[in-house]
Design an enzyme around this catalytic site. Structure first.
Site, PDB file in Angstrom:
ATOM      1  N   CYS A 365       4.805   1.647   5.631  1.00  0.00           N
ATOM      2  CA  CYS A 365       3.808   2.426   6.255  1.00  0.00           C
ATOM      3  C   CYS A 365       2.902   1.914   6.988  1.00  0.00           C
ATOM      4  CB  CYS A 365       3.176   3.217   5.027  1.00  0.00           C
ATOM      5  SG  CYS A 365       1.813   4.218   5.856  1.00  0.00           S
ATOM      6  N   CYS A 368      -0.664   3.038   7.097  1.00  0.00           N
ATOM      7  CA  CYS A 368      -1.441   2.487   6.068  1.00  0.00           C
ATOM      8  C   CYS A 368      -1.930   1.025   6.097  1.00  0.00           C
ATOM      9  CB  CYS A 368      -0.439   2.555   4.816  1.00  0.00           C
ATOM     10  SG  CYS A 368       0.304   4.175   4.592  1.00  0.00           S
ATOM     11  N   ASP A 369      -0.834   0.085   6.374  1.00  0.00           N
ATOM     12  CA  ASP A 369      -1.195  -1.381   6.310  1.00  0.00           C
ATOM     13  C   ASP A 369      -1.153  -2.047   7.692  1.00  0.00           C
ATOM     14  OD1 ASP A 369      -0.896  -0.965   3.585  1.00  0.00           O
ATOM     15  OD2 ASP A 369       1.242  -1.153   3.450  1.00  0.00           O
TER      16      ASP A 369
HETATM   17  C1  LIG Z   1       3.869   1.701  -0.977  1.00  0.00           C
HETATM   18  C2  LIG Z   1       3.334   2.757  -0.573  1.00  0.00           C
HETATM   19  C3  LIG Z   1       2.242   2.967   0.104  1.00  0.00           C
HETATM   20  C4  LIG Z   1       1.691   3.916   0.723  1.00  0.00           C
HETATM   21  N1  LIG Z   1       0.360   3.872   1.325  1.00  0.00           N
HETATM   22  C5  LIG Z   1      -0.410   4.785   1.803  1.00  0.00           C
HETATM   23  C6  LIG Z   1      -1.467   4.875   2.272  1.00  0.00           C
HETATM   24  O1  LIG Z   1      -2.210   3.806   2.212  1.00  0.00           O
HETATM   25  N2  LIG Z   1      -2.107   5.993   2.723  1.00  0.00           N
HETATM   26  C7  LIG Z   1      -1.575   7.229   2.963  1.00  0.00           C
HETATM   27  O2  LIG Z   1      -2.090   8.052   3.366  1.00  0.00           O
HETATM   28  N3  LIG Z   1      -0.270   7.389   2.203  1.00  0.00           N
HETATM   29  C8  LIG Z   1       0.386   6.337   1.744  1.00  0.00           C
HETATM   30  N4  LIG Z   1       1.368   6.406   1.172  1.00  0.00           N
HETATM   31  C9  LIG Z   1       2.290   7.644   1.413  1.00  0.00           C
HETATM   32  C10 LIG Z   1       1.799   8.560   0.164  1.00  0.00           C
HETATM   33  O3  LIG Z   1       1.741   7.963  -1.049  1.00  0.00           O
HETATM   34  C11 LIG Z   1       2.723   9.698   0.243  1.00  0.00           C
HETATM   35  O4  LIG Z   1       2.647  10.348   1.443  1.00  0.00           O
HETATM   36  C12 LIG Z   1       2.047  10.734  -0.768  1.00  0.00           C
HETATM   37  O5  LIG Z   1       2.118  10.345  -2.011  1.00  0.00           O
HETATM   38  C13 LIG Z   1       2.798  11.878  -0.806  1.00  0.00           C
HETATM   39  O6  LIG Z   1       2.582  12.930  -1.842  1.00  0.00           O
HETATM   40  P1  LIG Z   1       3.511  14.026  -2.446  1.00  0.00           P
HETATM   41  O7  LIG Z   1       2.718  14.530  -3.524  1.00  0.00           O
HETATM   42  O8  LIG Z   1       4.252  14.914  -1.316  1.00  0.00           O
HETATM   43  O9  LIG Z   1       4.562  13.145  -3.227  1.00  0.00           O
HETATM   44  P2  LIG Z   1       4.842  12.087  -3.970  1.00  0.00           P
HETATM   45  O10 LIG Z   1       3.771  11.109  -4.146  1.00  0.00           O
HETATM   46  O11 LIG Z   1       6.162  11.323  -3.793  1.00  0.00           O
HETATM   47  O12 LIG Z   1       4.891  12.475  -5.558  1.00  0.00           O
HETATM   48  C14 LIG Z   1       6.121  13.520  -6.041  1.00  0.00           C
HETATM   49  C15 LIG Z   1       6.329  13.594  -7.323  1.00  0.00           C
HETATM   50  O13 LIG Z   1       7.049  14.311  -7.905  1.00  0.00           O
HETATM   51  C16 LIG Z   1       7.761  14.098  -9.192  1.00  0.00           C
HETATM   52  N5  LIG Z   1       9.049  14.646  -9.110  1.00  0.00           N
HETATM   53  C17 LIG Z   1       9.895  14.724  -8.227  1.00  0.00           C
HETATM   54  N6  LIG Z   1      11.140  15.621  -9.016  1.00  0.00           N
HETATM   55  C18 LIG Z   1      10.558  15.719 -10.369  1.00  0.00           C
HETATM   56  C19 LIG Z   1      11.143  16.682 -11.232  1.00  0.00           C
HETATM   57  N7  LIG Z   1      12.346  17.106 -10.931  1.00  0.00           N
HETATM   58  N8  LIG Z   1      10.250  16.833 -12.057  1.00  0.00           N
HETATM   59  C20 LIG Z   1       9.214  16.675 -12.297  1.00  0.00           C
HETATM   60  N9  LIG Z   1       8.439  15.841 -11.358  1.00  0.00           N
HETATM   61  C21 LIG Z   1       9.173  15.365 -10.263  1.00  0.00           C
HETATM   62  C22 LIG Z   1       7.856  12.537  -8.649  1.00  0.00           C
HETATM   63  O14 LIG Z   1       8.045  12.038 -10.087  1.00  0.00           O
HETATM   64  C23 LIG Z   1       6.455  12.099  -8.013  1.00  0.00           C
HETATM   65  O15 LIG Z   1       5.596  11.849  -8.799  1.00  0.00           O
HETATM   66  C24 LIG Z   1       2.095   5.122   0.838  1.00  0.00           C
HETATM   67  C25 LIG Z   1       3.489   5.326   0.115  1.00  0.00           C
HETATM   68  C26 LIG Z   1       4.018   4.240  -0.467  1.00  0.00           C
HETATM   69  C27 LIG Z   1       5.288   4.078  -1.246  1.00  0.00           C
END
Ligand SMILES: Cc1cc2nc3c(=O)[nH]c(=O)nc-3n(C[C@H](O)[C@H](O)[C@H](O)COP(=O)(O)OP(=O)(O)OC[C@H]3O[C@@H](n4cnc5c(N)ncnc54)[C@H](O)[C@@H]3O)c2cc1C
Length: 542
Positions: A365, A368-369
């Site tokens: 990202c 982010c970094d």
């Molecule tokens: C290493 C890393 C660093 C990052 N750094 C940043 C940053 O510094 N700043 C920033 O803004 N963004 C950052 N991001 C991006 C950010 O984390 C994501 O955009 C954000 O978390 C997305 O949120 P979400 O809720 O859509 O999905 P997710 O965070 O992916 O959450 C989805 C959840 O759904 C659950 N799930 C999926 N299928 C099922 C199922 N069938 N039953 C039950 N649960 C299920 C998963 O287990 C997961 O916990 C980073 C991402 C990564 C990987």
């Protein structure tokens, strides 16, 4: 000690007499005798030894069920119970492994009273939720709780530990350590602020924890900050089921419940989704720099104020209808609406060094970094729109970036590719990364030219990887949700999918993949759902 209340005494004295009378009655009803063994060093009458005798004497006056035996440190029982410091008080040693190093003085008299009652009862009085967790312990735990007589928070933590020791004497032993009596031990554990709890020499709690949080920390052998209650219900009827406990799902949960919708958030893995694996977040408003885990804890604590969370539970099937049925590996939900907030995962290169150095120079990202690499040299891996956009982003941030692409042509749109040329951003064509090297941080990569087969090292401070995402859409596909050309859930701009009552939010929809955008989409989706449930658009269409 008198048995009747002196009615001529002042009111406060009358109250304390009534209290003592009640205590006496309580002790008389206890099913078990309480044996106390006090071990002291011969001829060493310090304030703690003296204090111990005084406190025990006071309690013994309440009940003959409490007995005290005193031994020297060189007595054979001291050897049997492995006692080396004076004074040490053992509590019901025939049934439990609970010892007090020092004396239950000051605030600690409250803990002592609780111990006597629980030991006398032979019951821990742990909550059902705590019992569910403690039952999972299947190996020994030696707890040390550091306390002091002047600490008003210490009894809460010490009593948590006592309850654990009473519940599971076969596995759990407890030492309550008075830091004033045992300054060297306190120093050894760096326990200068109290209460502090250790289990098997691992710090599991700093400060007083709620009982369930303490028991969970004890079970996991690491400090926990949040406890999510378990539910045994096989069928849950609700208005909204949110699939996914990342930023989108948690925010949707807060908004939905605040609008009056009964809501359940179901998360199969760690709460917080991708944020839980992020070392540091520096672009979430309100926090200049915050650990991903800390941000998750804050979000989860906030969400728990409103919404019921079912953690460690995977949604395995969703069947449309009225109601919609949501099946997890533990129960069934009948609901009016479902929000897919299932997120996405980055594709990995799968080369040696990638996971070891993730967060240590390997990043997925640039938003982010990127700022951490200003003035430094990095590579961006990929050939699509994301890789080129992120390379340009890094370049404009002042990062010295080189694009690495395994083919001889980019997949990115023409106008993006042109900007690479316009800004003189170097591209290594037909090149693949074979290894990422570095001891504590990324130092260099091993490159392979696809055409010549030659390998060569390349010095770099960072490796940004943008080779695509895998959105979690298997369940959505099974349900018949439309998926767009990039593989994400298709929606109408207000997070409605093609199936009435089913919505999407966060990274699973594609677009900017950020915590703040995912949270925003979760909030928007919850508001749309609320509006639709009071005025269902699918009923108005015909
Ligand atoms: C290493 C890393 C660093 C990052 N750094 C940043 C940053 O510094 N700043 C920033 O803004 N963004 C950052 N991001 C991006 C950010 O984390 C994501 O955009 C954000 O978390 C997305 O949120 P979400 O809720 O859509 O999905 P997710 O965070 O992916 O959450 C989805 C959840 O759904 C659950 N799930 C999926 N299928 C099922 C199922 N069938 N039953 C039950 N649960 C299920 C998963 O287990 C997961 O916990 C980073 C991402 C990564 C990987």
């Amino acid at each position: 000690m008198q048995d009747t209340i002196d009615t001529d005494a002042p009111q406060s004295e009358m109250a304390s007499q009534a209290y003592l009378k009640q205590l006496k009655a309580t002790f008389e009803q206890l099913p078990n005798d309480i044996a106390l063994y006090l071990f002291t060093a011969k001829g060493h009458e310090d304030a703690f030894t003296h204090g111990n005798r005084q406190v025990v004497r006071a309690f013994r006056e309440l009940s003959a069920r409490i007995t005290l035996r005193e031994f020297d440190l060189d007595h054979e029982l001291a050897k049997k119970y492995n006692i080396t410091s004076s004074p040490t008080l053992l509590i019901a040693p025939e049934r439990y492994s609970i010892r007090w190093l020092g004396a239950p003085l000051g605030e600690e008299a409250r803990t002592f009273l609780e111990i006597l009652i629980l030991v006398g009862l032979g019951q821990s009085h742990l909550s059902d939720q705590s019992l569910n967790v403690i039952k999972k312990i299947d190996s020994p735990r030696n707890i040390k709780v550091f306390v002091s007589p002047t600490c008003p928070y210490c009894p809460q933590q010490a009593v948590n530990a006592v309850k654990a020791a009473v519940e599971m004497p076969e596995y759990i032993s407890l030492e309550i350590v008075d830091i004033q009596s045992q300054p060297e031990l306190a120093l050894q554990y760096a326990a200068q602020s109290v209460p502090q709890a250790f289990a098997n020499d691992v710090l599991i709690g700093q400060g007083a924890q709620p009982e369930e949080v303490f028991i969970l920390s004890l079970q996991k052998l690491e400090p926990q900050t949040i406890f999510i209650p378990d539910s045994d219900a096989e069928l849950v009827e609700t208005d909204l089921v949110v699939i996914g406990g990342g930023p989108a799902g948690l925010t949707a949960g807060i908004y939905a419940v605040r609008s009056g919708l009964r809501t359940a958030v179901v998360e199969r893995e760690a709460l917080g989704g991708q944020v839980a694996t992020t070392p540091i977040v520096e672009n979430y408003p309100g926090f200049t720099s915050v650990g991903g885990k800390t941000l998750v804890d804050i979000m989860v604590s906030h969400a728990l104020q409103y919404v019921q969370i079912f953690q460690g539970e995977a949604v395995v099937d969703v069947q449309a209808g009225n109601p919609i049925s949501v099946l997890t590996n533990r129960r069934k939900f009948l609901t009016k609406a479902v929000l897919f907030a299932t997120g996405a995962t980055h594709r990995h290169l799968g080369v040696p060094g990638e996971s070891r150095l993730s967060g240590r120079g390997v990043s997925y990202c640039s938003t982010c970094d990127g700022p951490l690499f200003r003035g430094k040299k990095v590579v961006m891996v990929g050939g699509g729109n994301s890789a080129v956009t992120e390379a340009l982003h890094l370049f404009h941030m002042g990062v010295d970036v080189t694009l690495i692409h395994r083919r001889d042509k980019l997949r990115a749109q023409e106008f993006l590719a042109k900007q690479l040329v316009d800004n003189n951003i170097p591209v290594l064509w037909n090149t693949e990364i074979k290894e990422i090297r570095g001891e504590k941080r990324v130092e260099e990569i091993l490159l392979k030219n696809q055409k010549t087969g030659e390998t060569s090292p390349f010095k770099t401070d960072g490796v940004f990887i943008a080779i695509g995402y895998t959105p979690a859409v298997e369940l959505a596909k099974k349900l018949g949700l439309e998926i767009n050309a990039d593989g994400y859930i298709k929606h109408d701009g207000r997070h409605r999918t093609n199936v009435p009552g089913i919505y999407s939010g966060g990274d699973v929809e594609g677009g900017y993949k950020q915590i703040v955008t995912a949270s925003g989409q979760g909030a928007e989706a919850a508001m749309t759902i609320f509006e639709d449930l009071i005025n269902p658009y699918w009923l108005n269409e015909n």
